[in-house]
Design a protein around this motif. Structure first.
Motif, PDB file in Angstrom:
ATOM      1  N   GLY A  78     -22.534 100.925  33.638  1.00  0.00           N
ATOM      2  CA  GLY A  78     -21.173 101.370  33.365  1.00  0.00           C
ATOM      3  C   GLY A  78     -20.240 100.221  33.024  1.00  0.00           C
ATOM      4  O   GLY A  78     -19.301 100.375  32.237  1.00  0.00           O
ATOM      5  N   ILE A  79     -20.498  99.067  33.615  1.00  0.00           N
ATOM      6  CA  ILE A  79     -19.667  97.894  33.344  1.00  0.00           C
ATOM      7  C   ILE A  79     -20.031  97.266  31.998  1.00  0.00           C
ATOM      8  O   ILE A  79     -19.162  96.877  31.224  1.00  0.00           O
ATOM      9  N   VAL A  80     -21.326  97.174  31.709  1.00  0.00           N
ATOM     10  CA  VAL A  80     -21.804  96.532  30.486  1.00  0.00           C
ATOM     11  C   VAL A  80     -21.708  97.478  29.284  1.00  0.00           C
ATOM     12  O   VAL A  80     -21.650  97.027  28.144  1.00  0.00           O
ATOM     13  N   GLY A  81     -21.665  98.770  29.526  1.00  0.00           N
ATOM     14  CA  GLY A  81     -21.663  99.762  28.452  1.00  0.00           C
ATOM     15  C   GLY A  81     -20.641  99.549  27.359  1.00  0.00           C
ATOM     16  O   GLY A  81     -20.977  99.664  26.176  1.00  0.00           O
ATOM     17  N   PHE A 105     -30.286 100.264  28.522  1.00  0.00           N
ATOM     18  CA  PHE A 105     -31.491  99.772  29.190  1.00  0.00           C
ATOM     19  C   PHE A 105     -31.267  99.604  30.689  1.00  0.00           C
ATOM     20  O   PHE A 105     -32.166  99.884  31.485  1.00  0.00           O
ATOM     21  N   LEU A 106     -30.099  99.150  31.073  1.00  0.00           N
ATOM     22  CA  LEU A 106     -29.789  99.028  32.501  1.00  0.00           C
ATOM     23  C   LEU A 106     -29.786 100.403  33.165  1.00  0.00           C
ATOM     24  O   LEU A 106     -30.330 100.578  34.259  1.00  0.00           O
ATOM     25  N   PHE A 107     -29.173 101.383  32.497  1.00  0.00           N
ATOM     26  CA  PHE A 107     -29.115 102.729  33.061  1.00  0.00           C
ATOM     27  C   PHE A 107     -30.518 103.324  33.193  1.00  0.00           C
ATOM     28  O   PHE A 107     -30.856 103.902  34.224  1.00  0.00           O
ATOM     29  N   ALA A 108     -31.334 103.172  32.161  1.00  0.00           N
ATOM     30  CA  ALA A 108     -32.694 103.725  32.209  1.00  0.00           C
ATOM     31  C   ALA A 108     -33.514 103.064  33.318  1.00  0.00           C
ATOM     32  O   ALA A 108     -34.218 103.749  34.071  1.00  0.00           O
ATOM     33  N   GLY A 109     -33.412 101.758  33.440  1.00  0.00           N
ATOM     34  CA  GLY A 109     -34.134 101.068  34.510  1.00  0.00           C
ATOM     35  C   GLY A 109     -33.667 101.496  35.887  1.00  0.00           C
ATOM     36  O   GLY A 109     -34.476 101.695  36.803  1.00  0.00           O
ATOM     37  N   GLY A 110     -32.364 101.657  36.051  1.00  0.00           N
ATOM     38  CA  GLY A 110     -31.830 102.120  37.328  1.00  0.00           C
ATOM     39  C   GLY A 110     -32.279 103.534  37.653  1.00  0.00           C
ATOM     40  O   GLY A 110     -32.636 103.837  38.794  1.00  0.00           O
ATOM     41  N   MET A 111     -32.304 104.402  36.640  1.00  0.00           N
ATOM     42  CA  MET A 111     -32.757 105.783  36.869  1.00  0.00           C
ATOM     43  C   MET A 111     -34.219 105.814  37.285  1.00  0.00           C
ATOM     44  O   MET A 111     -34.601 106.578  38.179  1.00  0.00           O
ATOM     45  N   LEU A 122     -34.285 101.313  45.757  1.00  0.00           N
ATOM     46  CA  LEU A 122     -33.235 102.313  45.581  1.00  0.00           C
ATOM     47  C   LEU A 122     -31.876 101.642  45.400  1.00  0.00           C
ATOM     48  O   LEU A 122     -31.093 102.014  44.520  1.00  0.00           O
ATOM     49  N   THR A 123     -31.591 100.625  46.197  1.00  0.00           N
ATOM     50  CA  THR A 123     -30.340  99.884  46.076  1.00  0.00           C
ATOM     51  C   THR A 123     -30.258  99.147  44.738  1.00  0.00           C
ATOM     52  O   THR A 123     -29.218  99.182  44.072  1.00  0.00           O
ATOM     53  N   LEU A 124     -31.354  98.526  44.336  1.00  0.00           N
ATOM     54  CA  LEU A 124     -31.377  97.837  43.049  1.00  0.00           C
ATOM     55  C   LEU A 124     -31.151  98.830  41.906  1.00  0.00           C
ATOM     56  O   LEU A 124     -30.414  98.545  40.960  1.00  0.00           O
ATOM     57  N   GLY A 125     -31.749 100.017  42.002  1.00  0.00           N
ATOM     58  CA  GLY A 125     -31.547 101.036  40.978  1.00  0.00           C
ATOM     59  C   GLY A 125     -30.097 101.473  40.889  1.00  0.00           C
ATOM     60  O   GLY A 125     -29.538 101.616  39.798  1.00  0.00           O
ATOM     61  N   ALA A 126     -29.474 101.669  42.049  1.00  0.00           N
ATOM     62  CA  ALA A 126     -28.058 102.062  42.057  1.00  0.00           C
ATOM     63  C   ALA A 126     -27.191 100.953  41.461  1.00  0.00           C
ATOM     64  O   ALA A 126     -26.245 101.231  40.703  1.00  0.00           O
ATOM     65  N   LEU A 127     -27.506  99.704  41.779  1.00  0.00           N
ATOM     66  CA  LEU A 127     -26.742  98.582  41.210  1.00  0.00           C
ATOM     67  C   LEU A 127     -26.912  98.502  39.691  1.00  0.00           C
ATOM     68  O   LEU A 127     -25.949  98.209  38.974  1.00  0.00           O
ATOM     69  N   LEU A 128     -28.110  98.780  39.205  1.00  0.00           N
ATOM     70  CA  LEU A 128     -28.328  98.774  37.754  1.00  0.00           C
ATOM     71  C   LEU A 128     -27.528  99.874  37.065  1.00  0.00           C
ATOM     72  O   LEU A 128     -26.987  99.674  35.976  1.00  0.00           O
ATOM     73  N   ILE A 129     -27.451 101.039  37.699  1.00  0.00           N
ATOM     74  CA  ILE A 129     -26.676 102.140  37.122  1.00  0.00           C
ATOM     75  C   ILE A 129     -25.198 101.779  37.078  1.00  0.00           C
ATOM     76  O   ILE A 129     -24.508 102.020  36.080  1.00  0.00           O
ATOM     77  N   VAL A 130     -24.692 101.160  38.143  1.00  0.00           N
ATOM     78  CA  VAL A 130     -23.285 100.732  38.159  1.00  0.00           C
ATOM     79  C   VAL A 130     -23.060  99.639  37.114  1.00  0.00           C
ATOM     80  O   VAL A 130     -22.055  99.653  36.385  1.00  0.00           O
ATOM     81  N   ALA A 131     -24.006  98.700  37.014  1.00  0.00           N
ATOM     82  CA  ALA A 131     -23.878  97.624  36.016  1.00  0.00           C
ATOM     83  C   ALA A 131     -23.891  98.190  34.598  1.00  0.00           C
ATOM     84  O   ALA A 131     -23.219  97.651  33.713  1.00  0.00           O
TER      85      ALA A 131
END
Length: 93
Positions: free
Chosen positions: A27-30, A39-45, A16-25
């Motif tokens: 936004g930064i990489v977007g 891809f980061l957002f989809a993996g985090g979701m 869950l923490t890794l998923g949240a970090l991927l979603i935040v990342a």
């Protein structure tokens, strides 16, 4: 895939923490060139939805409110619910 309650709580919280970090990342990489943020957002979701019942409920409500976007997300994430709906639409042959 084992049910959410079958997995060890530490593994669930870690995912869950890794998923949240991927979603935040995402936004930064977007803003950077290329599709990396998608891809980061989809993996985090995927990680968040697999490990959080509250996130699943909110996701289901959002899909009911915006069905076309929800369908596109289901298809893109290859969720079982999208596969069931597609099979139901086709019907028996």
């Amino acid at each position: 895939m084992p049910a959410m309650t079958d997995r060890h709580p530490v593994a669930r919280v870690t995912q869950l923490t890794l998923g949240a970090l991927l979603i935040v990342a995402a936004g930064i990489v977007g803003p950077l060139p290329g599709p990396g943020g998608i891809f980061l957002f989809a993996g985090g979701m995927v990680l968040v939805l697999r490990n959080s019942r509250g996130a699943r409920v909110r996701f289901a409500r959002a899909k009911r409110r915006w069905p076309r976007i929800g369908h596109a997300v289901d298809v893109a994430m290859r969720r079982r619910s999208a596969l069931r709906r597609r099979a139901r639409r086709k019907g028996p042959r």
